[in-house]
Design an enzyme around this catalytic site. Structure first.
Site, PDB file in Angstrom:
ATOM      1  N   ILE A   1      13.715  -4.800  -4.596  1.00  0.00           N
ATOM      2  CA  ILE A   1      14.167  -3.797  -5.462  1.00  0.00           C
ATOM      3  C   ILE A   1      14.794  -2.788  -4.403  1.00  0.00           C
ATOM      4  O   ILE A   1      15.745  -1.922  -5.047  1.00  0.00           O
ATOM      5  CB  ILE A   1      12.770  -3.130  -5.930  1.00  0.00           C
ATOM      6  CG1 ILE A   1      11.957  -4.241  -6.601  1.00  0.00           C
ATOM      7  CG2 ILE A   1      13.151  -2.063  -6.990  1.00  0.00           C
ATOM      8  CD1 ILE A   1      12.635  -4.955  -7.665  1.00  0.00           C
ATOM      9  N   THR A   2      14.610  -2.578  -3.112  1.00  0.00           N
ATOM     10  CA  THR A   2      15.175  -1.732  -2.158  1.00  0.00           C
ATOM     11  C   THR A   2      16.748  -1.195  -2.339  1.00  0.00           C
ATOM     12  O   THR A   2      17.650  -2.323  -2.116  1.00  0.00           O
ATOM     13  CB  THR A   2      14.934  -1.814  -0.739  1.00  0.00           C
ATOM     14  OG1 THR A   2      13.505  -2.349  -0.858  1.00  0.00           O
ATOM     15  CG2 THR A   2      15.152  -0.722  -0.009  1.00  0.00           C
TER      16      THR A   2
ATOM     17  N   HIS B   1      27.471   2.003  -7.776  1.00  0.00           N
ATOM     18  CA  HIS B   1      26.903   1.134  -7.025  1.00  0.00           C
ATOM     19  C   HIS B   1      27.735   0.757  -5.812  1.00  0.00           C
ATOM     20  O   HIS B   1      29.087   0.970  -5.899  1.00  0.00           O
ATOM     21  CB  HIS B   1      26.621  -0.372  -7.735  1.00  0.00           C
ATOM     22  CG  HIS B   1      25.607  -0.467  -8.824  1.00  0.00           C
ATOM     23  ND1 HIS B   1      25.638  -1.487  -9.997  1.00  0.00           N
ATOM     24  CD2 HIS B   1      24.307   0.498  -9.067  1.00  0.00           C
ATOM     25  CE1 HIS B   1      24.592  -0.750 -10.547  1.00  0.00           C
ATOM     26  NE2 HIS B   1      24.006   0.280 -10.102  1.00  0.00           N
TER      27      HIS B   1
ATOM     28  N   LYS C   1       3.647   4.186  -1.577  1.00  0.00           N
ATOM     29  CA  LYS C   1       3.640   4.771  -2.784  1.00  0.00           C
ATOM     30  C   LYS C   1       4.525   3.924  -3.936  1.00  0.00           C
ATOM     31  O   LYS C   1       3.777   3.784  -5.164  1.00  0.00           O
ATOM     32  CB  LYS C   1       4.404   5.925  -2.630  1.00  0.00           C
ATOM     33  CG  LYS C   1       4.511   7.135  -3.889  1.00  0.00           C
ATOM     34  CD  LYS C   1       5.275   8.380  -3.649  1.00  0.00           C
ATOM     35  CE  LYS C   1       5.267   9.137  -4.953  1.00  0.00           C
ATOM     36  NZ  LYS C   1       6.132  10.441  -4.673  1.00  0.00           N
ATOM     37  N   GLN C   2       5.579   3.316  -3.743  1.00  0.00           N
ATOM     38  CA  GLN C   2       6.411   2.731  -4.813  1.00  0.00           C
ATOM     39  C   GLN C   2       5.541   1.331  -5.104  1.00  0.00           C
ATOM     40  O   GLN C   2       5.206   0.795  -6.212  1.00  0.00           O
ATOM     41  CB  GLN C   2       7.688   2.185  -4.127  1.00  0.00           C
ATOM     42  CG  GLN C   2       8.761   3.598  -4.126  1.00  0.00           C
ATOM     43  CD  GLN C   2       8.691   4.520  -5.185  1.00  0.00           C
ATOM     44  OE1 GLN C   2       8.876   3.828  -6.445  1.00  0.00           O
ATOM     45  NE2 GLN C   2       8.737   5.514  -5.347  1.00  0.00           N
TER      46      GLN C   2
ATOM     47  N   THR D   1       0.678  -1.222   0.134  1.00  0.00           N
ATOM     48  CA  THR D   1       0.072   0.078   0.098  1.00  0.00           C
ATOM     49  C   THR D   1       0.619   1.323   0.076  1.00  0.00           C
ATOM     50  O   THR D   1       0.186   2.364  -0.123  1.00  0.00           O
ATOM     51  CB  THR D   1      -0.925  -0.063   1.333  1.00  0.00           C
ATOM     52  OG1 THR D   1      -0.100   0.048   2.294  1.00  0.00           O
ATOM     53  CG2 THR D   1      -2.096  -0.995   1.113  1.00  0.00           C
TER      54      THR D   1
ATOM     55  N   LYS E   1      -2.703  -3.241   8.343  1.00  0.00           N
ATOM     56  CA  LYS E   1      -3.791  -3.191   7.029  1.00  0.00           C
ATOM     57  C   LYS E   1      -4.350  -4.355   6.678  1.00  0.00           C
ATOM     58  O   LYS E   1      -4.940  -4.370   5.538  1.00  0.00           O
ATOM     59  CB  LYS E   1      -3.296  -2.285   5.995  1.00  0.00           C
ATOM     60  CG  LYS E   1      -2.724  -0.801   6.460  1.00  0.00           C
ATOM     61  CD  LYS E   1      -2.677   0.010   5.427  1.00  0.00           C
ATOM     62  CE  LYS E   1      -2.109   1.395   5.766  1.00  0.00           C
ATOM     63  NZ  LYS E   1      -1.931   2.228   4.685  1.00  0.00           N
TER      64      LYS E   1
END
Length: 346
Positions: free
Chosen positions: A143-144, A299, A66-67, A64, A90
């Site tokens: 992904i973080t 990186h 934004k990303q 839930t 939630k």
């Protein structure tokens, strides 16, 4: 392990003085090394989970946020079988027309999901990975970016001692089977179902290779962004095994960069498993040829340290394994096309 320690103690008792204790230590150490070897090998059994298709059911951790919301919407529009997500506190609500759960275990049990994608801020991302491992989710794509490396060392330690969960990332664009399943942040429209498997440490260079192979008409069979951090869940070798065993993958593009020894390990793997008349064409590009030693280049893992990890050494290793190394990322597609042409594969 108990039996080995008992045997070691017995050896120490039977032998006299320091020599007996030394023998016991050696015996215990040998057994522990053997056990660690067995455990480490078990993680390789999870390589098969890297292959995703239209039947792969996926949940989103950080659903839930934004990303999570944006990229979940993109995945649904692409046709990915996203079946729900998790946001602690939630549970019981719906989001994007899909159920929200409090825990990964609950989400997996209720939806039958076999994969998870993580869009969680860095301070909480490791807890999200740990939760997915404990729930035995087959494929976890994180992904973080910006997860502390010390935290990832602990995650890596846990991963290597199990074989149920395969982690891709962190700090990666994700995994995509063109036209079937998109897990991550890559732009779906540039992909086209085809014949080339792509594995890369760089997200944007992955997109470059994808666009070029689409433009020359070869397309992609499977694309995996393994991420640019020093401690990640999947490396080149893991993906190469999938590509070499996949009949739909007829050629391979490997995009590396300075830092670490992943490219050298990949070269050694290719020497052992991709030689002879039936060898698949492999094209590579190594970023950072002119990078100065000791300076991190984008990186966290892209750094030449202690005289190791330089681009020249990586290029030499790959070329010795029969890989065609392109000196420019703009020529990956045409180089692969020429290799197909040379082998009469068009």
């Amino acid at each position: 392990m108990t039996a080995a320690l008992a045997a070691a103690r017995a050896a120490a008792t039977m032998a006299s003085g320091s020599s007996g204790l030394a023998a016991a230590r050696l015996l215990s150490r040998a057994f522990l090394l053997q056990q660690n070897g067995i455990r480490h090998c078990s993680y390789t059994t999870s390589r098969k989970h890297l292959y995703v298709d239209r039947n792969t059911k996926i949940i989103c951790q950080g659903f839930t946020g934004k990303q999570g919301t944006f990229h979940s919407q993109q995945a649904l529009e692409y046709g990915t079988k996203l079946v729900g997500g998790t946001t602690p506190g939630k549970g019981g609500k719906t989001h994007l027309g899909l159920p929200v759960f409090n825990t990964v275990k609950e989400a997996k049990e209720q939806t039958g999901a076999t994969a998870s994608v993580i869009y969680v801020p860095p301070p909480f991302a490791v807890a999200a990975i740990d939760e997915a491992i404990e729930a035995e989710v087959s494929l976890v794509v994180c992904i973080t970016e910006g997860i502390p490396q010390q935290d990832m060392v602990r995650v890596k330690h846990k991963l290597l001692r199990q074989g149920k969960t395969r982690l891709v990332g962190p700090n990666c664009p994700g995994v995509i089977n063109p036209g079937e399943c998109k897990i991550g942040i890559m732009p779906g429209h540039i992909h086209k179902k085809g014949r080339v498997g792509i594995v890369s440490r760089s997200g944007t260079l992955t997109y470059e290779a994808v666009h070029q192979t689409t433009q020359v008409g070869l397309g992609q069979s499977l694309c995996v962004g393994i991420g640019g951090d020093p401690f990640n869940g999947t490396d080149f070798t893991d993906c190469l095994e999938i590509f070499l065993n996949d009949p739909a993958t007829e050629g391979i593009i490997l995009i590396g960069e300075i830092g670490g020894n992943a490219e050298e390990n990949a070269a050694e793997f290719l020497k052992q498993h991709n030689s002879g008349p039936k060898a698949k064409p492999v094209v590579s590009f190594i970023a950072g040829l002119t990078a100065p030693p000791g300076r991190r280049m984008g990186h966290a893992g892209a750094i030449i340290a202690g005289g190791k990890g330089g681009a020249k050494e990586k290029i030499a290793a790959l070329q010795s394994a029969g890989v065609v190394v392109s000196m420019s990322p703009a020529q990956l597609g045409t180089t692969m096309y020429k290799e197909f042409e040379k082998r009469k594969m068009l």
